[in-house]
Design an enzyme around this catalytic site. Structure first.
Site, PDB file in Angstrom:
ATOM      1  N   TRP A 361      89.499 163.377 113.804  1.00 28.31           N
ATOM      2  CA  TRP A 361      90.350 164.404 113.184  1.00 28.31           C
ATOM      3  C   TRP A 361      91.253 165.071 114.221  1.00 28.31           C
ATOM      4  O   TRP A 361      92.186 165.772 113.855  1.00 28.31           O
ATOM      5  CB  TRP A 361      89.483 165.457 112.489  1.00 28.31           C
ATOM      6  N   ASP A 362      90.944 164.842 115.500  1.00 29.21           N
ATOM      7  CA  ASP A 362      91.781 165.370 116.583  1.00 29.21           C
ATOM      8  C   ASP A 362      93.259 165.076 116.294  1.00 29.21           C
ATOM      9  O   ASP A 362      94.139 165.873 116.592  1.00 29.21           O
ATOM     10  CB  ASP A 362      91.428 164.695 117.914  1.00 29.21           C
ATOM     11  N   GLU A 488      79.633 170.906 115.198  1.00 33.57           N
ATOM     12  CA  GLU A 488      78.628 169.835 115.103  1.00 33.57           C
ATOM     13  C   GLU A 488      77.221 170.317 115.455  1.00 33.57           C
ATOM     14  O   GLU A 488      76.306 169.511 115.524  1.00 33.57           O
ATOM     15  CB  GLU A 488      79.046 168.655 115.973  1.00 33.57           C
ATOM     16  N   LYS A 592      78.967 175.019 118.216  1.00 35.02           N
ATOM     17  CA  LYS A 592      79.496 174.135 119.261  1.00 35.02           C
ATOM     18  C   LYS A 592      80.969 174.408 119.514  1.00 35.02           C
ATOM     19  O   LYS A 592      81.450 174.428 120.637  1.00 35.02           O
ATOM     20  CB  LYS A 592      79.298 172.675 118.834  1.00 35.02           C
ATOM     21  N   GLN A 593      81.726 174.572 118.425  1.00 34.51           N
ATOM     22  CA  GLN A 593      83.175 174.689 118.543  1.00 34.51           C
ATOM     23  C   GLN A 593      83.709 175.466 117.345  1.00 34.51           C
ATOM     24  O   GLN A 593      83.064 175.506 116.296  1.00 34.51           O
ATOM     25  CB  GLN A 593      83.804 173.306 118.584  1.00 34.51           C
TER      26      GLN A 593
HETATM   27  C1  BGC Z   1      83.899 167.113 118.890  1.00 31.61           C
HETATM   28  C2  BGC Z   1      84.702 166.599 117.725  1.00 31.61           C
HETATM   29  C3  BGC Z   1      85.836 165.748 118.241  1.00 31.61           C
HETATM   30  C4  BGC Z   1      85.334 164.649 119.156  1.00 31.61           C
HETATM   31  C5  BGC Z   1      86.459 163.853 119.780  1.00 31.61           C
HETATM   32  C6  BGC Z   1      83.439 165.950 119.727  1.00 31.61           C
HETATM   33  O1  BGC Z   1      82.743 166.438 120.835  1.00 31.61           O
HETATM   34  O2  BGC Z   1      82.774 167.852 118.450  1.00 31.61           O
HETATM   35  O3  BGC Z   1      85.213 167.667 116.977  1.00 31.61           O
HETATM   36  O4  BGC Z   1      86.528 165.185 117.186  1.00 31.61           O
HETATM   37  O5  BGC Z   1      84.573 165.233 120.188  1.00 31.61           O
HETATM   38  O6  BGC Z   1      87.300 164.657 120.531  1.00 31.61           O
END
Ligand code: BGC
Length: 780
Positions: A361-362, A488, A592-593
């Site tokens: 999704w980035d 996550e 996490k984010q």
């Molecule tokens: C993140 C995801 C991201 C992926 C690739 C993961 O660590 O939690 O949101 O899409 O890394 O960058």
């Protein structure tokens, strides 16, 4: 600010003045050149020493089995991994009778410059061999933004002090030996010698190798042509074998004399085209490049970047480090997407093999927002790629018993590449992210053809997914249960607010699009009842809220969970996912984010200013930023809540992620989302830019460090320039008919008559929230 600086701070370049072999792999990522189709890591011209050799062609991957200890229904069976394709950038050098190898002899001087305006990597060095012969080497490398299949190197050797015999071997090398991989051994097997030889050719100054991947069956062709310029007795010889094609150039140089080789390299790959067709394809690309010659390619590259910077530059006064970082970021975001043309834009772009070369999704939520307002053509192409993968996404939805399309969490060619459900397919929000990118692109460009031919179907198929994934409860409220949001460290949860709000927007956008395009609606079998059901679900979307605390819940029940024991977590236990079981992360309040915080940015209309401040204050002490995608989102909302210093620290962390290797994994490739997030932190954070149904809104406010921030946006075929000072902001329309936007809630109409200037109100003072222990931002 961070003191351990590897690169000089300059406005338009990234310069390395010493070669540190310990961080070679990082610099190879930083100095990677790409056009979105070809990716060349910044490996030294001679091939060795190297950190990680890397030449990539977007889409070229190998398949490997994904065996499971305990299999389950719907688990993907095959993994996809990007492979190192034939390396066209090698020019080995022999000086008298010793190989030019910087691990030996004496490196008198060394400099590499990534020139952000010209789009080239330049290198100059002087080296004395163990036997005492000294040479100066200069090289300039480019991956063409205008000729998609082409990359080129000009390599020059000069004798210093005495007569020197030099031999340059310009090569194409397939199946290069790679350093011992760490990680999944099954993927590693697929990566060892992934290419089977099909054809090799060498004649005169021309070389060609054609190979095929074993399982994925992709044909990869690389060809090179050379212009050699040396003193009278310069000789050349070419030869080829299965995995190596070589032009050897030999000369004897008097002191001050130079031997120069210009190498043009053409790349191509296909899953369907025949061997002769692929050979012809790369030969034709080479002929076109040779027609323009090295200088022609260089000029075109400069013109292309001039044009990009006119549209995209962000100027920062008062902070040279951020100025450099944002241009570095924009350059790499452009490189990742410029010519990807119906291929994915991977999380690492084409700068390294991290994340197996997968796209997430980035792309839609971090990279495409930048490109939408700076290089919109690339966005249309990226979304056409998603559209081309619809059959796989529809098949996946069917397999899961769902309607519409379930796009993969991670992929190269369109099928799900994640073997872990909770942080894989369960992150269904990727579908709404794709829809959001469609809506954003169409709103910013007014590209009706795209909407009709590509957008409508993406919106409809994703809306269908949401309608089948969610349900109305007995009171009519619509819930989407058992999904993973951006955070996550919470998984398979009910009513993730980000997901629900994004799905809501997706459903409404689909209903609107089918009204505008009745022909497409009929073709896709959408009737009035179906689109009414989408609207009903959207209107009834449940948003979990804790009344006692007065905050939105990240997902239903989240604020009731036990808080994470931050006081008992050591600094070396981050990232948490490597030190604690997921089951424990999932049932505690630890983020996490940015998740709810991201929702406040992407779906800002739902949150009034007080909620923005309260929610931010609630989630900030829980957010550990174990993903590089977080800092930029936190910067945006910190700025909105008036915490400008904190916003600055987050912006700096996003901006310096790779230039300072903050996560210690830049060697695997750049963090393209975080680089894109630099733009987001500046434009949406300090510029306060938001997208509403009635157009763009700005609420600018600068952090103390900046005395001025200026940026340009491409909008509906016009160019808008926004220039912000501490106390005022100026909006200027550089071309096109007038446009209405908002400044801190007040409508302003801009025209080409001149800038509209408005004062910047001070933020409401609020106490700055704390971060978890040991997790204050890196960039402050
Ligand atoms: C993140 C995801 C991201 C992926 C690739 C993961 O660590 O939690 O949101 O899409 O890394 O960058």
């Amino acid at each position: 600010m961070i003191t351990d600086r590897s690169y000089a701070v300059e406005p338009w370049a990234v310069r390395e003045t010493a070669l540190d072999l310990d961080v070679l792999a990082q610099s190879e990522s930083v100095f990677a050149l790409s056009n979105g189709h070809i990716g060349w890591r910044g490996n030294l011209d001679e091939g060795e020493p190297h950190g990680l050799p890397g030449s990539y062609l977007n889409g070229v991957h190998e398949l490997h089995p994904l065996p499971y200890a305990e299999a389950g229904y719907g688990y993907p069976e095959s993994g996809q991994t990007v492979i190192n394709v034939t390396n066209g950038k090698i020019l080995r050098l022999l000086v008298d009778d010793e190989p030019f190898d910087l691990r030996y002899g004496r490196l008198v001087s060394h400099e590499r410059i990534l020139d952000l305006r010209r789009g080239v990597l330049e290198r100059t060095c002087e080296w004395t061999s163990p036997a005492g012969s000294t040479v100066r080497v200069r090289s300039t490398r480019l991956v063409s933004l205008t000729q998609r299949a082409v990359a080129a190197v000009a390599y020059e050797v000069e004798a210093v002090g005495r007569r020197t015999r030099v031999v340059i071997q310009s090569e194409l090398v397939a199946n290069e030996q790679l350093p011992e991989p760490n990680g999944d051994p099954r993927a590693a097997v697929a990566l060892q010698s992934p290419l089977e030889a099909e054809e090799h050719f060498a004649s005169g100054h021309r070389l060609r190798l054609v190979h095929r991947t074993r399982r994925s069956g992709l044909r990869v062709a690389v060809a090179a042509d050379h212009v050699v310029d040396g003193p009278g007795r310069t000789t050349t010889r070419s030869e080829s074998s299965a995995d190596v094609a070589r032009l050897t150039v030999t000369s004897v140089l008097e002191p001050g004399q130079r031997l120069r080789v210009e190498k043009l390299v053409a790349h191509g790959w296909s899953g369907t085209r025949s061997l002769p067709a692929m050979s012809d394809q790369v030969d034709a690309a080479l002929a076109a490049a040779a027609h323009d010659g090295w200088q022609g390619l260089l000029d075109e590259q400069g013109d292309c970047l001039d044009d990009f910077w006119t549209r995209a530059d962000v100027e920062v006064d008062g902070d040279e480090e951020i100025q450099q970082a944002v241009r570095f970021a924009l350059f790499h975001v452009l490189q990742a997407g410029a010519r990807a043309e119906r291929r994915a834009i991977p999380a690492k772009g084409l700068t390294g093999s991290g994340y197996d070369g997968h796209a997430f999704w980035d792309t839609e939520m971090f990279v495409l927002p930048v490109l939408t307002y700076t290089a919109p053509e690339a966005v249309a192409e990226a979304l056409r790629w998603r559209h081309s993968t619809l059959p796989a996404a529809q098949e996946r939805a069917t397999q899961l018993g769902l309607g519409g399309a379930a796009f993969p969490w991670r992929t190269i060619e369109g099928s799900e590449g994640s073997a872990y459900w909770p942080a894989g397919t369960a992150a269904f929000h990727v579908n709404a992210d794709i829809a959001d990118a469609v809506v954003r692109y169409v709103a910013a460009t007014g590209d009706g053809h795209f909407e009709r031919d590509t957008g409508v179907e993406l919106l409809v198929e994703t809306a269908r997914l949401w309608r089948s994934l969610g349900h109305h409860d007995q009171h009519g409220a619509f819930h989407i249960d058992g999904v993973t949001g951006p955070d996550e460290y919470s998984a398979v949860a009910d009513d993730n607010t980000y997901t629900n709000l994004m799905a809501r927007a997706n459903l409404l956008a689909a209903a609107g699009a089918v009204e505008r395009h009745p022909g497409q609606a009929a073709r896709l079998g959408v009737d009035a009842e179906e689109s009414a059901a989408w609207r009903d679900a959207a209107e009834a979307m449940h948003l979990p809220y804790n009344r006692e605390l007065g905050v939105h819940e990240q997902h239903a029940g989240f604020t009731r969970y036990q808080p994470w024991d931050f006081a008992g977590t050591r600094p070396d236990q981050y990232p948490l996912l490597l030190h604690f079981p997921y089951f424990d992360l999932y049932r505690k309040q630890v983020v996490k984010q940015a998740d709810l915080v991201l929702a406040m940015y992407t779906c800002g209309a739902f949150f009034d200013e007080e909620h923005v401040a309260r929610n931010f204050a609630y989630y900030e002490p829980l957010t550990v930023r174990d993903s590089s995608l977080s800092a930029c989102c936190q910067a945006v909302i910190a700025a909105q809540a008036g915490h400008l210093r904190l916003a600055y620290a987050y912006a700096a962390e996003a901006a310096l992620m790779d230039l300072q290797d903050l996560e210690h994994n830049t060697r695997d490739g750049l963090h393209i989302a975080s680089l894109a997030g630099t733009w987001m932190a500046l434009v949406a954070g300090f510029g306060g830019m938001r997208r509403h149904d009635d157009g763009l809104r700005f609420a600018p406010r600068l952090p103390e460090r900046f005395s001025r921030l200026a940026f340009s946006l491409q909008l509906l075929g016009r160019r808008l320039r926004v220039e912000i000072h501490a106390d005022k902001a100026a909006y200027t329309l550089l071309d096109g008919p007038p446009l209405t936007l908002h400044h801190h809630g007040e409508p302003v109409t801009v025209s080409t008559d001149g800038p509209v200037i408005r004062t910047v109100p001070p933020p409401k003072p609020r106490p700055t929230p704390d971060q978890p222990l040991h997790r204050a931002p890196n960039g402050g």
